[in-house]
Design a protein around this motif. Sequence first.
Motif, short mmCIF file in Angstrom:
data_model
loop_
_atom_site.label_atom_id
_atom_site.label_comp_id
_atom_site.label_asym_id
_atom_site.label_seq_id
_atom_site.Cartn_x
_atom_site.Cartn_y
_atom_site.Cartn_z
N UNK A 176 0.86 -1.18 0.00
CA UNK A 176 0.00 0.00 0.00
C UNK A 176 0.89 1.23 0.00
N UNK A 177 0.78 2.05 -1.03
CA UNK A 177 1.63 3.23 -1.14
C UNK A 177 0.76 4.48 -1.18
N UNK A 178 1.10 5.45 -0.34
CA UNK A 178 0.50 6.79 -0.42
C UNK A 178 1.49 7.68 -1.14
N UNK A 179 1.07 8.24 -2.25
CA UNK A 179 2.00 9.03 -3.07
C UNK A 179 1.64 10.49 -3.13
N UNK A 180 0.40 10.84 -2.77
CA UNK A 180 -0.07 12.21 -2.95
C UNK A 180 0.61 13.20 -2.03
N UNK A 181 0.80 14.41 -2.52
CA UNK A 181 1.42 15.46 -1.72
C UNK A 181 0.38 16.31 -0.99
N UNK A 203 2.33 -11.06 2.75
CA UNK A 203 2.98 -9.91 3.38
C UNK A 203 2.19 -8.67 3.00
N UNK A 204 1.99 -7.77 3.96
CA UNK A 204 1.38 -6.47 3.69
C UNK A 204 2.32 -5.38 4.18
N UNK A 205 2.55 -4.37 3.34
CA UNK A 205 3.39 -3.24 3.72
C UNK A 205 2.63 -1.95 3.47
N UNK A 206 2.81 -0.99 4.37
CA UNK A 206 2.22 0.34 4.22
C UNK A 206 3.37 1.34 4.17
N UNK A 207 3.50 2.03 3.01
CA UNK A 207 4.65 2.89 2.77
C UNK A 207 4.19 4.27 2.30
#
Length: 440
Positions: A176-181, A203-207
């Motif tokens: 899971x990636x949050x990319x917004x500024x 596996x779950x990752x939050x980045x």
Amino acid sequence: MNVVAKTETGRALGDAFAVVRDRLPGEGKIADQRRQAFEAYERSGLPHRRIEDWKYTDLRALMREVLPLAASPDDAALSRAKAVVQARAIEGVRRLVLVDGAFAPDLSDWQDLEKGLSINPLRLALEAGDEIVATQALASDVANPMIALNGAMATDGVVIDVANGTVLSQPLHIVHVASGTAPASTFTRSLLRLGRDVGVTLVESYLAADGAKAYQTHDGLVVAIGDNSRLDHVRLVEDSVDAFNISSATVSLGAHAHFNTFGLTSGGHVSRYQLTVTCAGEGSTVETNGVNLINGKQHADTTLFIDHAVPHCASREVFRAVVDDRAHSVFQGRIIVRPDAQKTDAKMMTRALLLSDDAEADNKPELEIFADDVTCGHGATTGALDESLLFYMRARGLPEKEAQALLIQAFVGEAIETIASDELREVAIAAAQRWLQARA
């Protein structure tokens, strides 16, 4: 008569739901299911301290409002996401990437699947009108407002099916990636269905990509584990320091199934992970283990509910929290043993390590036992680093921070050692070491 007055925040979110409805996949019964879930959320709004399960995590005070839905990721967002995904890549896994709440096919390994494995974006299944997937994936506990809100607003996720008799050769990795500024919310929901005699590692990752800040992640995972199957699950939360992460998982086990899960939370400003596990088949085994590594003004809540519904099942919970500065760790673990669940073997232990006078840890283990032939127990401790051990190590030339780091690693090691995969255990250790290095 109770009258619920809708706040300005409630009205704003209701308006936002109407505005983004065209962006939410699914028509007909699926749309009705979303609407009912949102109405369930509206009836209570953000949970607060007067709700027992949210006593220590008052979202009305901590989060205050749900941010508008994040925009669909553009090329720039995908480029930022790609950079952080590559920087935190795990070798030998099949990667499935969600960027700002949308499945990113170009960043994912979802082609050339091994026999018995099926992977599809949730959005495609809902747009195709798959009501079975919708019923299972978007199912919402109306008594839990944040799960209901997630079911109403989920834009995408992954649907993973593993056929009977399949043992996957490589772990699956949902990133899971949050990319917004700009501050915004993402809502995702994934479905994992395991047949009989299956073996899977997830596996779950939050980045957070470079520049992502003040975002909210709302995620849900629904898992069905078939008879004689095993799921090993590793969850790593490394969001940005000002992010909010409100996530849930619902797991059902068949007969003689095995669920081993480990979670490590070191990122985020406020996080809440709600895990509900139901032992629905006789002879099933559950191992839930977790670690909170938090400092500053972080707030991390892990809430576990294990339901022993049938006889001859076993569960173990091991949780560790390391809390520094003015951070606040919460652990709530409830084990319920139903009247027919004779021969249940359930144990739970939580320990918290406070590194400063202002650190806080609330541990709330609970047992509800309605059967008479069971073995159940729980315990909770809170303390500081052993001064005699610190003195011993410093007397032999170790700097104070390094000595503390070694003791902290030993403290959380019992939980980390429960990870079955040597490679993933090293990944979790590396995440813990990043937190320790940043603290130094």
